[in-house]
Design an enzyme around this catalytic site. Structure first.
Site, PDB file in Angstrom:
ATOM      1  N   SER A 182       0.787  -1.227   0.000  1.00  0.00           N
ATOM      2  CA  SER A 182       0.000   0.000   0.000  1.00  0.00           C
ATOM      3  C   SER A 182       0.819   1.277   0.000  1.00  0.00           C
ATOM      4  O   SER A 182       0.299   2.335  -0.349  1.00  0.00           O
ATOM      5  CB  SER A 182      -0.949   0.011   1.200  1.00  0.00           C
ATOM      6  N   HIS A 210      -5.489  -3.776  -1.959  1.00  0.00           N
ATOM      7  CA  HIS A 210      -5.251  -2.732  -2.953  1.00  0.00           C
ATOM      8  C   HIS A 210      -5.233  -3.272  -4.381  1.00  0.00           C
ATOM      9  O   HIS A 210      -4.958  -2.522  -5.320  1.00  0.00           O
ATOM     10  CB  HIS A 210      -3.950  -1.992  -2.649  1.00  0.00           C
ATOM     11  N   LYS A 241     -12.147   0.295  -0.607  1.00  0.00           N
ATOM     12  CA  LYS A 241     -11.231   1.012  -1.501  1.00  0.00           C
ATOM     13  C   LYS A 241     -11.880   1.098  -2.885  1.00  0.00           C
ATOM     14  O   LYS A 241     -12.758   1.925  -3.094  1.00  0.00           O
ATOM     15  CB  LYS A 241      -9.857   0.351  -1.486  1.00  0.00           C
TER      16      LYS A 241
END
Length: 393
Positions: A182, A210, A241
């Site tokens: 990340s 991610h 996300k």
């Protein structure tokens, strides 16, 4: 007057201020969008994990409102008592189908998914073999499990192999890596780690937070990107996300998921997702599967912005993803860069120790699918001006 037993915390905060590392929370005054208002200032937003812009997608908002009207604002219970609705089961079914696994379980956050799973699966008799840059939630889960923790240098599979070779052969071992890291934006060494896991009978786990919505077919993640279906025992993903909402999930075998239903403490002791959030996540999966142009635009923007920073002379590290760090080294310098960019209309947060190692402070940026080229060029111009003023480039 009673002495303050927490006075030492004030001393710690004063030390941060003296080092130029103290940060005020920036307050979002509008939607989480590519251009938004923060602390009363209109800015180009490069600090969000909203990769695909789904926080404001009409289909997600429509489904959230419908679920809110039908089911109310909350569930009022944990999943194992009275907090499991059909919409939660539908979300888990859809996620399993999306990730090509037998089953999934949804947690209240990605952090809870990682920490709760590692702590539940392992005991003090077991071993964790972990990449040194793995997410804090993995580290905390390993500590909670009381397993012995063995750390290998970042992406160094040979070092991991050496560690495994020195451990008791009969012991249970978990090999774990982020799919996308990340802070640096590079990918885990997953194909080679899977080979190592298969050679030695290790449990293979990947935190793909991610990568969800970013890598693989329709955003299925790094397991799909590398063609590793069936070779990763535990997959962790996020709903907060690229999915645009809130939560995390674990995907794997039916026995793994049913065990986590019974033993994962965050699942057992946290109230379940509001039905509107679950509905939003289902709608996001629909968008991923039917509107692939968002992923294409994300990558077009990422390549444009990354190339622009590199042309200006910034150090963007080893990023292979839309996460693009601007590495400056000194923590105070990174925070100054961030503050001056904000004054210039660009919101890009400074990141320092302990989130990243000492001497590796940076401003972390993400160009999302909903940024226009003009907005990204505006940000690049601001980076060029401020970077020159500070002597970074």
């Amino acid at each position: 007057m009673r002495p303050d037993p927490l006075s030492f915390l004030g001393d710690e905060l004063n030390a941060l201020k003296a080092q130029g590392l103290y940060r005020h929370l920036r307050v979002l005054d509008d939607k989480q969008a590519a251009r938004t208002k923060v602390d009363g200032r209109e800015v180009v937003n490069l600090s969000s994990n909203n990769y695909l812009g789904l926080t404001t997608h009409p289909r997600l908002k429509e489904k959230a409102l419908a679920a809110l009207e039908q089911f109310g604002v909350g569930t009022g219970s944990v999943r194992t008592i009275a907090g499991t609705m059909q919409i939660h089961m539908e979300l888990e079914r859809r996620l399993a189908e999306f990730k090509k696994t037998e089953a999934t379980v949804v947690f209240q956050s990605g952090f809870a998914a990682n920490a709760g799973t590692v702590a539940a699966v392992l005991t003090k008799e077991d071993f964790v073999i972990s990449d040194e840059l793995n997410h804090a939630s993995i580290i905390d889960g390993a500590r909670l499990s009381r397993a012995s923790i063995k750390v290998f240098p970042h992406r160094d599979v040979n070092a991991a192999r050496k560690i495994v070779g020195e451990l008791p052969q009969a012991a249970r071992k978990l090999l774990i890596s982020d799919g996308v890291f990340s802070m640096d934006g590079d990918l885990g060494a997953l194909p080679a780690l899977c080979e190592l896991a298969e050679e030695h009978g290790l449990i293979m786990m990947v935190d793909d937070a991610h990568a969800s919505g970013v890598f693989g077919t329709n955003g299925r993640g790094t397991i799909d990107h590398f063609g590793l279906h069936g070779r990763v025992d535990i997959q962790v993903g996020t709903l907060s996300k690229a999915i645009g909402a809130l939560g995390g999930y674990v995907a794997g075998s039916r026995s793994l998921i049913e065990f986590l239903y019974h033993r994962a403490r965050p699942f057992l002791f946290s109230t379940s997702h509001p039905p509107s959030v679950a509905a939003t996540c289902i709608a996001a999966l629909d968008v991923l599967e039917s509107e692939p142009h968002w992923m294409q635009q994300l990558w077009d923007n990422a390549r444009f912005f990354k190339a622009g920073l590199q042309t200006l002379g910034f150090d963007t590290g080893i990023s292979e993803s839309p996460i693009t760090p601007v590495i400056v080294g000194d923590g105070a310098r990174a925070m100054t860069l961030s503050d001056k960019l904000f004054d210039a209309g660009v919101f890009a947060q400074g990141i320092g120790f302990p989130t990243v190692p000492q001497g590796k402070a940076r401003v972390r940026t993400i160009g999302t699918a909903t940024h226009t080229e003009a907005e990204l060029q505006f940000a690049l111009d601001a980076f060029g001006k401020v970077g020159s003023e500070l002597g970074i480039i």
